[in-house]
Design a protein around this motif. Structure first.
Motif, short mmCIF file in Angstrom:
data_model
loop_
_atom_site.label_atom_id
_atom_site.label_comp_id
_atom_site.label_asym_id
_atom_site.label_seq_id
_atom_site.Cartn_x
_atom_site.Cartn_y
_atom_site.Cartn_z
N GLU A 9 -8.13 95.68 -66.31
CA GLU A 9 -8.84 96.44 -65.27
C GLU A 9 -8.04 97.66 -64.83
O GLU A 9 -8.61 98.74 -64.64
CB GLU A 9 -9.16 95.53 -64.09
CG GLU A 9 -10.22 94.50 -64.41
CD GLU A 9 -10.38 93.45 -63.34
OE1 GLU A 9 -9.56 93.39 -62.39
OE2 GLU A 9 -11.35 92.66 -63.44
N ALA A 10 -6.74 97.52 -64.68
CA ALA A 10 -5.89 98.65 -64.30
C ALA A 10 -5.91 99.71 -65.39
O ALA A 10 -5.98 100.92 -65.11
CB ALA A 10 -4.46 98.18 -64.04
N LEU A 11 -5.88 99.29 -66.62
CA LEU A 11 -5.91 100.20 -67.77
C LEU A 11 -7.20 101.01 -67.80
O LEU A 11 -7.18 102.24 -67.92
CB LEU A 11 -5.76 99.38 -69.05
CG LEU A 11 -5.56 100.08 -70.36
CD1 LEU A 11 -4.26 100.86 -70.35
CD2 LEU A 11 -5.53 99.06 -71.47
N VAL A 12 -8.32 100.33 -67.64
CA VAL A 12 -9.62 101.01 -67.67
C VAL A 12 -9.77 101.91 -66.45
O VAL A 12 -10.23 103.05 -66.57
CB VAL A 12 -10.77 99.98 -67.77
CG1 VAL A 12 -12.12 100.65 -67.61
CG2 VAL A 12 -10.70 99.25 -69.11
N ILE A 40 0.37 94.99 -72.08
CA ILE A 40 -0.46 96.18 -71.98
C ILE A 40 -1.14 96.45 -73.32
O ILE A 40 -2.31 96.82 -73.36
CB ILE A 40 0.37 97.38 -71.48
CG1 ILE A 40 0.78 97.15 -70.03
CG2 ILE A 40 -0.41 98.68 -71.63
CD1 ILE A 40 1.75 98.16 -69.46
N VAL A 41 -0.43 96.25 -74.41
CA VAL A 41 -1.04 96.42 -75.74
C VAL A 41 -2.16 95.40 -75.93
O VAL A 41 -3.24 95.74 -76.41
CB VAL A 41 0.01 96.30 -76.86
CG1 VAL A 41 -0.64 96.20 -78.23
CG2 VAL A 41 0.97 97.49 -76.81
N ARG A 42 -1.94 94.17 -75.55
CA ARG A 42 -2.98 93.14 -75.69
C ARG A 42 -4.19 93.46 -74.82
O ARG A 42 -5.33 93.28 -75.24
CB ARG A 42 -2.42 91.77 -75.33
CG ARG A 42 -1.51 91.25 -76.41
CD ARG A 42 -1.03 89.87 -76.08
NE ARG A 42 -0.22 89.35 -77.16
CZ ARG A 42 0.42 88.21 -77.11
NH1 ARG A 42 0.35 87.47 -76.03
NH2 ARG A 42 1.13 87.80 -78.13
N ALA A 43 -3.96 93.94 -73.60
CA ALA A 43 -5.07 94.33 -72.73
C ALA A 43 -5.81 95.54 -73.31
O ALA A 43 -7.03 95.64 -73.18
CB ALA A 43 -4.55 94.64 -71.33
N SER A 44 -5.08 96.41 -73.97
CA SER A 44 -5.70 97.57 -74.62
C SER A 44 -6.65 97.10 -75.72
O SER A 44 -7.76 97.62 -75.87
CB SER A 44 -4.64 98.49 -75.22
OG SER A 44 -3.82 99.02 -74.22
N LEU A 45 -6.21 96.14 -76.49
CA LEU A 45 -7.06 95.60 -77.56
C LEU A 45 -8.30 94.92 -76.98
O LEU A 45 -9.39 95.02 -77.55
CB LEU A 45 -6.27 94.65 -78.45
CG LEU A 45 -5.12 95.29 -79.22
CD1 LEU A 45 -4.34 94.24 -79.98
CD2 LEU A 45 -5.62 96.37 -80.15
N LEU A 46 -8.13 94.27 -75.85
CA LEU A 46 -9.26 93.65 -75.16
C LEU A 46 -10.26 94.74 -74.75
O LEU A 46 -11.47 94.58 -74.94
CB LEU A 46 -8.78 92.87 -73.95
CG LEU A 46 -9.83 92.15 -73.12
CD1 LEU A 46 -10.50 91.06 -73.95
CD2 LEU A 46 -9.19 91.55 -71.88
N ALA A 47 -9.76 95.84 -74.23
CA ALA A 47 -10.63 96.95 -73.82
C ALA A 47 -11.34 97.56 -75.03
O ALA A 47 -12.53 97.90 -74.95
CB ALA A 47 -9.82 98.02 -73.10
#
Length: 94
Positions: A9-12, A40-47
């Motif tokens: 959510e922070a990334l998006v 952060i990389v894993r959350a990026s892949l989720l996004a």
């Protein structure tokens, strides 16, 4: 999973505000101080796999951040709680 969702959510949110590169990384770290580069990389892949996220510019920014931090030295050795995967035995082809 809860922490990955907060990082996601922070990334998006940061990407939607127009942040890119290191400023986006610092934004995520400020909102989620315990986030490691690996998380952060894993959350990026989720996004990137989220079917609801369709803005190409946001996806491009997130992709660039994921690639940059995935290639950083030490991302795979940042003290995350995941156990390392076993390597497949090396076989030579005759």
């Amino acid at each position: 999973m809860k922490e990955k969702k907060r990082v996601y959510e922070a990334l998006v949110d940061g990407a939607m505000e127009g942040l890119t590169g290191e400023s986006l990384f610092e934004f995520v770290k400020a909102r989620c101080p315990k986030a490691t580069s690996k998380k952060i990389v894993r959350a990026s892949l989720l996004a990137l796999t989220d079917p609801h996220l369709k803005d190409r510019n946001i996806l491009d920014v997130i992709y660039a951040l994921a690639i940059k931090h995935r290639l950083d030295e030490g991302v795979l050795d940042d003290g995350d709680e995941d156990e390392p995967a076993e390597l497949a035995p090396f076989q030579t082809v005759s």
